[in-house]
Design an enzyme around this catalytic site. Structure first.
Site, PDB file in Angstrom:
ATOM      1  N   VAL A 168       0.876  -1.181   0.000  1.00 50.89           N
ATOM      2  CA  VAL A 168       0.000   0.000   0.000  1.00 50.89           C
ATOM      3  C   VAL A 168       0.913   1.231   0.000  1.00 50.89           C
ATOM      4  CG1 VAL A 168      -2.097  -0.997   0.971  1.00 50.89           C
ATOM      5  CG2 VAL A 168      -0.270  -0.332   2.508  1.00 50.89           C
ATOM      6  N   HIS A 169       1.613   1.392  -1.109  1.00 55.28           N
ATOM      7  CA  HIS A 169       2.746   2.311  -1.225  1.00 55.28           C
ATOM      8  C   HIS A 169       2.500   3.692  -0.595  1.00 55.28           C
ATOM      9  CE1 HIS A 169       4.204  -0.578  -4.220  1.00 55.28           C
ATOM     10  NE2 HIS A 169       3.049  -0.448  -4.851  1.00 55.28           N
ATOM     11  N   ASP A 170       1.457   4.390  -1.069  1.00 51.59           N
ATOM     12  CA  ASP A 170       1.289   5.802  -0.729  1.00 51.59           C
ATOM     13  C   ASP A 170       1.000   6.027   0.743  1.00 51.59           C
ATOM     14  OD1 ASP A 170       1.724   6.550  -3.355  1.00 51.59           O
ATOM     15  OD2 ASP A 170      -0.396   6.466  -3.887  1.00 51.59           O
TER      16      ASP A 170
END
Length: 316
Positions: free
Chosen positions: A241-243
Protein backbone atom coordinates in the site's frame (compact mmCIF):
# COMPACT_ATOMS: atom_id res chain seq x y z
CA UNK A 1 2.04 19.79 17.35
CA UNK A 2 -0.23 19.77 14.31
CA UNK A 3 1.51 19.53 10.93
CA UNK A 4 0.03 21.55 8.09
CA UNK A 5 0.06 19.52 4.87
CA UNK A 6 -1.18 19.51 1.30
CA UNK A 7 -1.69 16.13 -0.34
CA UNK A 8 -0.98 15.98 -4.07
CA UNK A 9 -2.44 12.77 -5.46
CA UNK A 10 -3.80 10.74 -8.40
CA UNK A 11 -6.24 8.38 -6.65
CA UNK A 12 -5.59 5.24 -6.96
CA UNK A 13 -6.24 2.51 -4.36
CA UNK A 14 -3.22 3.20 -2.16
CA UNK A 15 -3.79 6.95 -2.61
CA UNK A 16 -7.26 6.42 -1.16
CA UNK A 17 -5.82 4.61 1.86
CA UNK A 18 -3.28 7.40 2.34
CA UNK A 19 -6.00 10.07 2.19
CA UNK A 20 -8.24 8.28 4.68
CA UNK A 21 -5.24 7.81 6.98
CA UNK A 22 -4.42 11.53 6.85
CA UNK A 23 -8.00 12.73 7.21
CA UNK A 24 -8.50 10.58 10.32
CA UNK A 25 -5.38 12.03 12.00
CA UNK A 26 -5.83 15.14 14.16
CA UNK A 27 -2.04 15.50 14.10
CA UNK A 28 -2.36 16.55 10.45
CA UNK A 29 -4.11 19.67 9.20
CA UNK A 30 -4.92 18.85 5.57
CA UNK A 31 -5.17 22.27 3.93
CA UNK A 32 -6.22 20.81 0.60
CA UNK A 33 -6.06 17.89 -1.80
CA UNK A 34 -4.55 18.73 -5.19
CA UNK A 35 -5.19 16.23 -7.95
CA UNK A 36 -3.11 15.26 -10.97
CA UNK A 37 -3.63 12.77 -13.79
CA UNK A 38 -1.72 9.54 -13.26
CA UNK A 39 -3.34 6.34 -12.09
CA UNK A 40 -6.38 7.46 -14.05
CA UNK A 41 -7.32 10.43 -16.23
CA UNK A 42 -7.74 13.75 -14.41
CA UNK A 43 -11.55 13.72 -14.52
CA UNK A 44 -11.65 10.30 -12.88
CA UNK A 45 -8.91 11.15 -10.40
CA UNK A 46 -10.83 14.24 -9.25
CA UNK A 47 -14.03 12.23 -8.92
CA UNK A 48 -12.18 9.65 -6.84
CA UNK A 49 -10.66 12.34 -4.62
CA UNK A 50 -14.07 13.88 -3.95
CA UNK A 51 -15.57 10.48 -3.11
CA UNK A 52 -12.69 9.67 -0.75
CA UNK A 53 -12.92 13.01 1.08
CA UNK A 54 -16.71 12.79 1.30
CA UNK A 55 -16.62 9.28 2.77
CA UNK A 56 -14.19 10.50 5.46
CA UNK A 57 -16.75 13.05 6.61
CA UNK A 58 -14.14 15.82 6.33
CA UNK A 59 -16.05 17.60 3.58
CA UNK A 60 -14.57 20.99 4.48
CA UNK A 61 -11.28 19.75 3.01
CA UNK A 62 -11.08 21.38 -0.44
CA UNK A 63 -10.22 19.38 -3.56
CA UNK A 64 -8.52 21.07 -6.54
CA UNK A 65 -8.13 19.76 -10.08
CA UNK A 66 -4.64 20.20 -11.49
CA UNK A 67 -2.53 19.08 -14.44
CA UNK A 68 -4.26 16.78 -16.95
CA UNK A 69 -0.97 15.40 -18.26
CA UNK A 70 2.82 15.44 -17.91
CA UNK A 71 5.12 18.36 -18.71
CA UNK A 72 6.77 16.86 -21.79
CA UNK A 73 6.38 13.13 -22.33
CA UNK A 74 3.35 11.41 -23.82
CA UNK A 75 0.55 10.54 -21.43
CA UNK A 76 0.78 7.22 -19.59
CA UNK A 77 -1.70 5.91 -17.06
CA UNK A 78 -1.78 3.26 -14.36
CA UNK A 79 -2.65 -0.38 -14.76
CA UNK A 80 -6.38 0.03 -14.16
CA UNK A 81 -6.95 3.37 -15.94
CA UNK A 82 -9.32 1.74 -18.43
CA UNK A 83 -11.78 1.14 -15.58
CA UNK A 84 -12.05 4.86 -14.82
CA UNK A 85 -13.30 6.22 -11.51
CA UNK A 86 -14.06 3.93 -8.58
CA UNK A 87 -17.40 2.16 -8.97
CA UNK A 88 -20.04 3.32 -6.52
CA UNK A 89 -20.25 -0.10 -4.87
CA UNK A 90 -16.56 0.30 -3.94
CA UNK A 91 -16.61 3.96 -2.87
CA UNK A 92 -20.08 5.55 -2.70
CA UNK A 93 -21.00 8.47 -4.93
CA UNK A 94 -21.16 11.92 -3.36
CA UNK A 95 -22.20 15.51 -3.95
CA UNK A 96 -18.79 16.99 -3.12
CA UNK A 97 -17.34 18.97 -6.02
CA UNK A 98 -13.83 20.31 -6.66
CA UNK A 99 -13.05 23.96 -6.15
CA UNK A 100 -13.04 26.29 -9.17
CA UNK A 101 -9.45 27.33 -8.46
CA UNK A 102 -6.74 25.38 -10.30
CA UNK A 103 -4.55 23.17 -8.10
CA UNK A 104 -1.36 25.00 -9.13
CA UNK A 105 -2.89 28.37 -8.29
CA UNK A 106 -3.95 27.02 -4.89
CA UNK A 107 -0.44 25.72 -4.26
CA UNK A 108 1.15 29.05 -5.20
CA UNK A 109 -1.31 31.09 -3.14
CA UNK A 110 -1.05 28.87 -0.07
CA UNK A 111 2.72 28.45 -0.14
CA UNK A 112 3.35 32.16 -0.63
CA UNK A 113 1.20 32.91 2.40
CA UNK A 114 3.02 30.20 4.36
CA UNK A 115 6.35 31.80 3.47
CA UNK A 116 5.09 35.22 4.53
CA UNK A 117 3.80 33.84 7.82
CA UNK A 118 7.05 31.91 8.38
CA UNK A 119 4.92 28.78 8.79
CA UNK A 120 5.95 26.47 5.93
CA UNK A 121 3.76 23.61 4.75
CA UNK A 122 4.70 19.98 4.10
CA UNK A 123 3.74 18.68 0.67
CA UNK A 124 2.82 15.01 0.63
CA UNK A 125 3.25 14.06 -3.03
CA UNK A 126 1.87 10.61 -3.86
CA UNK A 127 1.29 10.93 -7.60
CA UNK A 128 3.21 12.26 -10.59
CA UNK A 129 4.92 15.52 -9.59
CA UNK A 130 3.48 17.68 -12.37
CA UNK A 131 1.50 20.09 -10.18
CA UNK A 132 4.48 20.67 -7.89
CA UNK A 133 6.90 21.16 -10.78
CA UNK A 134 4.55 23.69 -12.39
CA UNK A 135 4.23 25.67 -9.17
CA UNK A 136 7.99 25.69 -8.56
CA UNK A 137 8.81 26.33 -12.21
CA UNK A 138 6.49 29.30 -12.71
CA UNK A 139 6.96 30.77 -9.24
CA UNK A 140 10.30 29.69 -7.68
CA UNK A 141 9.65 31.89 -4.64
CA UNK A 142 7.02 29.44 -3.37
CA UNK A 143 9.82 27.05 -2.34
CA UNK A 144 10.26 29.24 0.75
CA UNK A 145 6.78 28.17 1.87
CA UNK A 146 7.56 24.45 1.69
CA UNK A 147 8.91 22.81 4.83
CA UNK A 148 9.61 19.53 3.03
CA UNK A 149 8.30 17.29 0.27
CA UNK A 150 7.45 13.76 1.39
CA UNK A 151 7.03 11.73 -1.76
CA UNK A 152 6.16 8.14 -2.53
CA UNK A 153 8.29 7.72 -5.64
CA UNK A 154 11.43 6.20 -7.11
CA UNK A 155 12.83 2.69 -7.26
CA UNK A 156 16.48 1.84 -6.75
CA UNK A 157 17.21 -1.80 -5.92
CA UNK A 158 13.56 -2.82 -6.41
CA UNK A 159 13.46 -1.87 -10.10
CA UNK A 160 9.96 -0.88 -11.23
CA UNK A 161 6.31 -1.88 -11.17
CA UNK A 162 4.63 -0.24 -14.19
CA UNK A 163 7.71 -0.79 -16.36
CA UNK A 164 10.80 -2.82 -15.41
CA UNK A 165 13.07 0.18 -14.87
CA UNK A 166 10.91 2.79 -13.13
CA UNK A 167 8.43 3.51 -10.38
CA UNK A 168 5.18 4.81 -11.89
CA UNK A 169 5.00 8.30 -10.33
CA UNK A 170 8.40 9.19 -11.80
CA UNK A 171 7.79 7.28 -15.05
CA UNK A 172 4.54 9.20 -15.64
CA UNK A 173 6.36 12.55 -15.58
CA UNK A 174 10.15 12.25 -15.26
CA UNK A 175 10.72 15.90 -16.22
CA UNK A 176 8.55 17.02 -13.31
CA UNK A 177 10.33 14.67 -10.91
CA UNK A 178 13.76 15.94 -11.96
CA UNK A 179 12.61 19.54 -11.51
CA UNK A 180 11.39 18.76 -7.98
CA UNK A 181 14.55 16.81 -7.15
CA UNK A 182 16.63 19.86 -8.14
CA UNK A 183 14.41 22.45 -6.44
CA UNK A 184 16.46 22.70 -3.25
CA UNK A 185 13.42 21.79 -1.15
CA UNK A 186 14.19 19.07 1.45
CA UNK A 187 12.96 15.69 0.22
CA UNK A 188 11.89 12.55 2.04
CA UNK A 189 11.46 9.66 -0.41
CA UNK A 190 9.47 6.49 0.15
CA UNK A 191 10.72 4.23 -2.69
CA UNK A 192 9.49 0.84 -3.85
CA UNK A 193 12.57 -0.64 -2.16
CA UNK A 194 10.88 0.13 1.15
CA UNK A 195 7.16 -0.07 0.31
CA UNK A 196 7.56 -3.65 -0.95
CA UNK A 197 8.54 -4.60 2.63
CA UNK A 198 5.07 -3.86 4.04
CA UNK A 199 2.44 -6.18 2.55
CA UNK A 200 -1.15 -6.02 3.73
CA UNK A 201 -2.72 -9.41 4.34
CA UNK A 202 -6.19 -10.74 4.99
CA UNK A 203 -6.05 -10.27 8.77
CA UNK A 204 -5.34 -6.55 8.47
CA UNK A 205 -7.92 -6.13 5.70
CA UNK A 206 -10.55 -7.91 7.79
CA UNK A 207 -9.71 -5.72 10.80
CA UNK A 208 -10.05 -2.55 8.72
CA UNK A 209 -13.39 -3.74 7.34
CA UNK A 210 -14.73 -4.59 10.79
CA UNK A 211 -13.46 -1.61 12.78
CA UNK A 212 -12.89 1.18 10.24
CA UNK A 213 -16.41 2.37 9.53
CA UNK A 214 -17.30 3.25 5.95
CA UNK A 215 -13.69 4.04 4.91
CA UNK A 216 -12.53 0.72 6.36
CA UNK A 217 -15.20 -1.10 4.40
CA UNK A 218 -14.19 0.78 1.25
CA UNK A 219 -10.51 -0.12 1.77
CA UNK A 220 -11.44 -3.81 2.00
CA UNK A 221 -13.61 -3.52 -1.11
CA UNK A 222 -10.89 -1.75 -3.10
CA UNK A 223 -8.19 -4.22 -2.10
CA UNK A 224 -10.54 -7.04 -3.01
CA UNK A 225 -11.35 -5.56 -6.40
CA UNK A 226 -7.76 -4.60 -7.27
CA UNK A 227 -5.54 -7.46 -6.14
CA UNK A 228 -2.06 -6.14 -5.31
CA UNK A 229 -0.45 -9.45 -4.38
CA UNK A 230 2.43 -10.96 -6.37
CA UNK A 231 3.59 -14.18 -4.77
CA UNK A 232 6.38 -14.71 -7.28
CA UNK A 233 7.84 -11.26 -6.71
CA UNK A 234 7.31 -10.82 -2.98
CA UNK A 235 7.71 -14.45 -1.91
CA UNK A 236 4.73 -14.29 0.46
CA UNK A 237 1.06 -13.35 0.57
CA UNK A 238 -0.11 -9.77 0.64
CA UNK A 239 0.34 -6.63 -1.40
CA UNK A 240 1.90 -3.18 -0.85
CA UNK A 241 0.00 0.00 0.00
CA UNK A 242 2.75 2.31 -1.22
CA UNK A 243 1.29 5.80 -0.73
CA UNK A 244 0.08 5.22 2.82
CA UNK A 245 3.72 5.00 3.95
CA UNK A 246 4.18 8.71 3.20
CA UNK A 247 1.40 9.63 5.63
CA UNK A 248 2.61 7.07 8.16
CA UNK A 249 6.07 8.68 8.12
CA UNK A 250 4.51 12.02 9.05
CA UNK A 251 2.63 10.39 11.92
CA UNK A 252 5.30 8.02 13.22
CA UNK A 253 8.70 8.52 11.57
CA UNK A 254 10.34 6.07 13.97
CA UNK A 255 8.75 3.23 11.98
CA UNK A 256 11.17 3.97 9.15
CA UNK A 257 14.92 4.13 8.67
CA UNK A 258 16.86 5.60 5.77
CA UNK A 259 19.96 7.32 4.47
CA UNK A 260 20.77 10.64 2.79
CA UNK A 261 21.48 10.43 -0.93
CA UNK A 262 21.67 12.42 -4.12
CA UNK A 263 18.63 11.37 -6.14
CA UNK A 264 18.05 12.02 -9.82
CA UNK A 265 15.91 10.81 -12.71
CA UNK A 266 16.50 9.90 -16.35
CA UNK A 267 14.23 12.15 -18.39
CA UNK A 268 14.58 10.77 -21.92
CA UNK A 269 15.33 7.68 -23.93
CA UNK A 270 14.10 4.14 -23.47
CA UNK A 271 14.67 4.22 -19.72
CA UNK A 272 12.93 7.54 -19.01
CA UNK A 273 11.79 7.52 -15.40
CA UNK A 274 14.75 5.50 -14.12
CA UNK A 275 15.98 6.90 -10.81
CA UNK A 276 19.34 6.64 -9.08
CA UNK A 277 20.40 7.25 -5.49
CA UNK A 278 24.00 8.09 -4.66
CA UNK A 279 24.17 6.82 -1.08
CA UNK A 280 27.96 6.69 -0.93
CA UNK A 281 28.88 10.13 -2.38
CA UNK A 282 30.32 8.87 -5.65
CA UNK A 283 29.16 12.06 -7.37
CA UNK A 284 30.39 15.60 -6.82
CA UNK A 285 26.93 16.70 -5.64
CA UNK A 286 25.60 16.80 -2.07
CA UNK A 287 22.55 14.79 -0.94
CA UNK A 288 19.19 16.26 -1.83
CA UNK A 289 16.97 13.65 -0.13
CA UNK A 290 16.55 11.32 2.78
CA UNK A 291 15.63 7.96 1.28
CA UNK A 292 13.74 5.48 3.43
CA UNK A 293 15.19 1.98 3.20
CA UNK A 294 13.33 -0.05 5.81
CA UNK A 295 9.93 -0.05 7.51
CA UNK A 296 8.60 -1.77 10.62
CA UNK A 297 5.84 -3.74 8.89
CA UNK A 298 4.00 -4.70 12.07
CA UNK A 299 4.18 -1.16 13.43
CA UNK A 300 3.01 0.32 10.13
CA UNK A 301 -0.10 -1.82 9.91
CA UNK A 302 -0.80 -1.36 13.62
CA UNK A 303 -0.78 2.38 12.99
CA UNK A 304 -3.04 2.00 9.95
CA UNK A 305 -5.56 -0.13 11.84
CA UNK A 306 -5.55 2.16 14.87
CA UNK A 307 -6.10 5.35 12.90
CA UNK A 308 -8.68 4.00 10.46
CA UNK A 309 -10.63 2.53 13.39
CA UNK A 310 -11.44 6.12 14.40
CA UNK A 311 -13.99 6.17 11.59
CA UNK A 312 -15.75 3.21 13.20
CA UNK A 313 -15.60 4.77 16.65
CA UNK A 314 -17.19 7.96 15.33
CA UNK A 315 -20.28 5.99 14.28
CA UNK A 316 -20.81 4.33 17.66
Amino acid sequence: MTQRIIIDTDPGVDDAIALWLALASPELDVLGVTVVAGNVALKDAVQNACKIVALSGKTATPVFAGAPGPLVREQVYGKYAHIGAFRNELVPDCELQPQAEHAVDFLVRTLRKAAGDNDPVTLCVIGPMTNIALALGMHPDVARGIKQIVTMSCAFTALGHRVPWAEFNVYADPHAAEKVFNSGVPLVIMPLDMTFQALIGTDDIDALKQDGGLPGQAIAALLGAFDRSDLRRFGRDGGPVHDATAIAWLLQPGLFDGLPARVGAEISGKTAGYTYADFWQKLATPPNAHVMQTVDEYGFFSLLRRVISRYGTALK
